[in-house]
Design a protein around this motif. Structure first.
Motif, PDB file in Angstrom:
ATOM      1  N   UNK A 112      15.908  38.742 -22.767  1.00 22.68           N
ATOM      2  CA  UNK A 112      16.475  37.446 -23.154  1.00 22.68           C
ATOM      3  C   UNK A 112      16.287  36.437 -22.030  1.00 22.68           C
ATOM      4  N   UNK A 113      16.081  35.189 -22.405  1.00 21.35           N
ATOM      5  CA  UNK A 113      16.024  34.107 -21.435  1.00 21.35           C
ATOM      6  C   UNK A 113      16.492  32.828 -22.123  1.00 21.35           C
ATOM      7  N   UNK A 114      16.552  31.755 -21.367  1.00 24.93           N
ATOM      8  CA  UNK A 114      16.990  30.473 -21.923  1.00 24.93           C
ATOM      9  C   UNK A 114      16.132  29.373 -21.326  1.00 24.93           C
ATOM     10  N   UNK A 115      15.227  28.831 -22.132  1.00 23.94           N
ATOM     11  CA  UNK A 115      14.396  27.727 -21.672  1.00 23.94           C
ATOM     12  C   UNK A 115      13.627  27.173 -22.852  1.00 23.94           C
ATOM     13  N   UNK A 116      13.694  25.867 -23.039  1.00 21.48           N
ATOM     14  CA  UNK A 116      12.884  25.229 -24.075  1.00 21.48           C
ATOM     15  C   UNK A 116      11.595  24.679 -23.494  1.00 21.48           C
ATOM     16  N   UNK A 117      11.414  24.881 -22.195  1.00 19.42           N
ATOM     17  CA  UNK A 117      10.247  24.344 -21.511  1.00 19.42           C
ATOM     18  C   UNK A 117       9.216  25.398 -21.166  1.00 19.42           C
ATOM     19  N   UNK A 122      17.948  31.981 -30.658  1.00 18.41           N
ATOM     20  CA  UNK A 122      19.377  31.728 -30.860  1.00 18.41           C
ATOM     21  C   UNK A 122      19.621  30.264 -30.517  1.00 18.41           C
ATOM     22  N   UNK A 123      20.088  29.496 -31.481  1.00 19.08           N
ATOM     23  CA  UNK A 123      20.436  28.098 -31.226  1.00 19.08           C
ATOM     24  C   UNK A 123      21.911  28.037 -30.862  1.00 19.08           C
ATOM     25  N   UNK A 124      22.186  27.505 -29.667  1.00 16.95           N
ATOM     26  CA  UNK A 124      23.548  27.509 -29.136  1.00 16.95           C
ATOM     27  C   UNK A 124      24.054  26.070 -28.973  1.00 16.95           C
ATOM     28  N   UNK A 125      25.309  25.809 -29.306  1.00 17.35           N
ATOM     29  CA  UNK A 125      25.852  24.445 -29.140  1.00 17.35           C
ATOM     30  C   UNK A 125      25.826  24.003 -27.674  1.00 17.35           C
ATOM     31  N   UNK A 163      14.232  37.438 -26.895  1.00 18.45           N
ATOM     32  CA  UNK A 163      15.089  36.429 -27.519  1.00 18.45           C
ATOM     33  C   UNK A 163      15.218  35.258 -26.555  1.00 18.45           C
ATOM     34  N   UNK A 164      15.067  34.043 -27.064  1.00 20.06           N
ATOM     35  CA  UNK A 164      15.223  32.841 -26.249  1.00 20.06           C
ATOM     36  C   UNK A 164      16.396  32.036 -26.810  1.00 20.06           C
ATOM     37  N   UNK A 165      17.361  31.742 -25.941  1.00 18.96           N
ATOM     38  CA  UNK A 165      18.499  30.913 -26.329  1.00 18.96           C
ATOM     39  C   UNK A 165      18.150  29.459 -26.050  1.00 18.96           C
ATOM     40  N   UNK A 166      18.307  28.627 -27.078  1.00 11.65           N
ATOM     41  CA  UNK A 166      17.954  27.219 -26.974  1.00 11.65           C
ATOM     42  C   UNK A 166      19.141  26.355 -27.385  1.00 11.65           C
ATOM     43  N   UNK A 167      19.252  25.167 -26.800  1.00 12.52           N
ATOM     44  CA  UNK A 167      20.300  24.251 -27.258  1.00 12.52           C
ATOM     45  C   UNK A 167      20.008  23.798 -28.691  1.00 12.52           C
ATOM     46  N   UNK A 168      21.041  23.532 -29.439  1.00  6.47           N
ATOM     47  CA  UNK A 168      20.869  23.152 -30.845  1.00  6.47           C
ATOM     48  C   UNK A 168      20.028  21.890 -31.010  1.00  6.47           C
ATOM     49  N   UNK A 169      20.020  21.034 -29.987  1.00  7.27           N
ATOM     50  CA  UNK A 169      19.275  19.780 -30.089  1.00  7.27           C
ATOM     51  C   UNK A 169      17.852  19.881 -29.548  1.00  7.27           C
ATOM     52  N   UNK A 170      17.342  21.088 -29.391  1.00  5.71           N
ATOM     53  CA  UNK A 170      15.976  21.264 -28.891  1.00  5.71           C
ATOM     54  C   UNK A 170      15.003  20.528 -29.815  1.00  5.71           C
ATOM     55  N   UNK A 171      13.964  19.959 -29.227  1.00  2.00           N
ATOM     56  CA  UNK A 171      12.994  19.219 -30.029  1.00  2.00           C
ATOM     57  C   UNK A 171      12.256  20.164 -30.980  1.00  2.00           C
ATOM     58  N   UNK A 172      11.858  19.622 -32.120  1.00  2.87           N
ATOM     59  CA  UNK A 172      11.155  20.433 -33.116  1.00  2.87           C
ATOM     60  C   UNK A 172       9.834  20.970 -32.573  1.00  2.87           C
ATOM     61  N   UNK A 173       9.166  20.177 -31.744  1.00  2.00           N
ATOM     62  CA  UNK A 173       7.870  20.605 -31.213  1.00  2.00           C
ATOM     63  C   UNK A 173       8.023  21.807 -30.289  1.00  2.00           C
ATOM     64  N   UNK A 174       9.043  21.778 -29.421  1.00  2.00           N
ATOM     65  CA  UNK A 174       9.270  22.905 -28.516  1.00  2.00           C
ATOM     66  C   UNK A 174       9.725  24.139 -29.286  1.00  2.00           C
ATOM     67  N   UNK A 175      10.592  23.941 -30.266  1.00  2.00           N
ATOM     68  CA  UNK A 175      11.048  25.052 -31.088  1.00  2.00           C
ATOM     69  C   UNK A 175       9.876  25.691 -31.822  1.00  2.00           C
ATOM     70  N   UNK A 228      23.944  29.822 -19.890  1.00  2.00           N
ATOM     71  CA  UNK A 228      25.174  30.598 -19.698  1.00  2.00           C
ATOM     72  C   UNK A 228      25.360  31.617 -20.810  1.00  2.00           C
ATOM     73  N   UNK A 229      25.040  31.228 -22.038  1.00  3.93           N
ATOM     74  CA  UNK A 229      25.176  32.148 -23.163  1.00  3.93           C
ATOM     75  C   UNK A 229      24.178  33.295 -23.037  1.00  3.93           C
ATOM     76  N   UNK A 230      22.953  32.986 -22.645  1.00  4.08           N
ATOM     77  CA  UNK A 230      21.944  34.030 -22.468  1.00  4.08           C
ATOM     78  C   UNK A 230      22.369  35.019 -21.387  1.00  4.08           C
ATOM     79  N   UNK A 231      22.907  34.508 -20.294  1.00  2.92           N
ATOM     80  CA  UNK A 231      23.355  35.371 -19.211  1.00  2.92           C
ATOM     81  C   UNK A 231      24.537  36.241 -19.650  1.00  2.92           C
TER      82      UNK A 231
END
Length: 305
Positions: free
Chosen positions: A56-61, A102-105, A79-91, A113-116
């Motif tokens: 697991x990791x967390x990065x939209x970049x 996983x889309x996280x608020x 599994x990649x945890x992304x903020x709910x507002x991640x851009x459609x292109x990155x998603x 923090x959620x991924x960790x």
């Protein structure tokens, strides 16, 4: 371990004729797999992990894209945890590799923090973008390539984020070419590593928006990169947003290279002190080319040049 899975990126002689017999080369990691150096560290880490380990990791970049590509290569479940507002292109880019999402608020910090927390529960192994010896070693392979591509290097300019890139390359360069200077480039708007180096321990700093968004953010309290960065970096140069914008323009119109802001940051550091490097062989590490068109296009347009 990763040489069969990454591109040996070119080290290009700069097109611009520079005064004072300044020699300038551009190490073009913007041409790397996934568009940035991050694939090196991701592969270096994942190739050492058991295939049945859930990651697991967390990065939209760049890190999220690199880990997704690496996991597809090594056949790991990621599994990649992304903020709910991640851009459609990155998603779309990350899911194209078959990565679980996983889309996280909240923002990207809350996603991390959620991924960790999920990793700490024992269900996953967390893949850090920089705070890992194997990730840092993967980034260090750029240093090995540079030493083979150029018989002599006086200065290497490297953008600083969490420190994995500058510490990895710096460790290699200093081992085999101890007289070569490692010059860290720090964005004034988000310079946690530079501030931490100045006091010798991790400190928190204010983080403002920066064109070098790939370098933005803080440094882990237990970061393995800080003590190494303190040892191998000879000088840190802080750059303003105006400096980075000017470097983006110059790379586009003089060198015919459109890169991301984090890559232009290293070039900005060189430009700010250019006269200091006469009679020297200088290398700018262009760390990536994944940029947001809506941000970069207005900056490099002819109307703004």
């Amino acid at each position: 371990m990763i040489s069969d899975s990454v591109i040996l990126t070119p080290c290009l002689a700069a097109r611009e004729s520079l005064p004072g017999n300044i020699k300038l080369y551009l190490k073009a990691e913007n041409f790397q797999q996934t568009g940035s150096f991050k694939i090196r560290g991701a592969l270096s880490k994942l190739k050492r992990l058991p295939k049945d380990l859930e990651l697991i990791t967390a990065s939209s970049g760049n890190h999220g894209i690199a880990c997704s590509h690496a996991a597809q290569t090594t056949k790991h479940n990621l599994t990649v945890v992304l903020p709910e507002n991640v851009s459609k292109s990155k998603l779309s880019k990350i899911t194209s590799y078959g990565t679980k999402i996983i889309l996280h608020p909240g923002d990207s910090g809350m996603a991390e923090q959620h991924a960790r927390s999920l990793a700490e529960s024992g269900d996953f192994e967390y893949i850090s973008p920089y705070n890992d010896d194997f990730v840092m070693a993967g980034q260090g392979t750029i240093g090995l390539e540079l030493l083979e591509q150029l018989p002599r290097i006086d200065n290497v300019f490297i953008s600083m984020g969490g420190g994995g890139l500058v510490a990895g390359i710096g460790s290699v360069i200093k081992t085999f070419s101890p007289t070569t200077k490692i010059i860290g480039a720090s964005a004034k708007n988000s310079g946690a590593l530079a501030a931490s180096i100045s006091v010798g321990h991790v400190i928190e700093t204010e983080h403002l928006d920066t064109l070098a968004d790939g370098c933005a953010g803080g440094v882990d309290l237990d970061s393995v990169t800080l003590p190494i960065a303190c040892e191998v970096i000879d000088k840190v140069i802080e750059c303003t947003e105006e400096d980075i914008a000017k470097a983006l323009k110059k790379l586009a119109w003089t060198e015919n290279l459109v890169v991301e802001g984090a890559a232009a940051l290293a070039y900005a550091a060189f430009l700010s002190k250019k006269s200091f490097y006469e009679e020297m062989i200088n290398v700018i590490l262009l760390c990536g080319g994944n940029f947001d068109n809506s941000v970069i296009s207005p900056i490099i347009s002819k109307e703004n040049s």
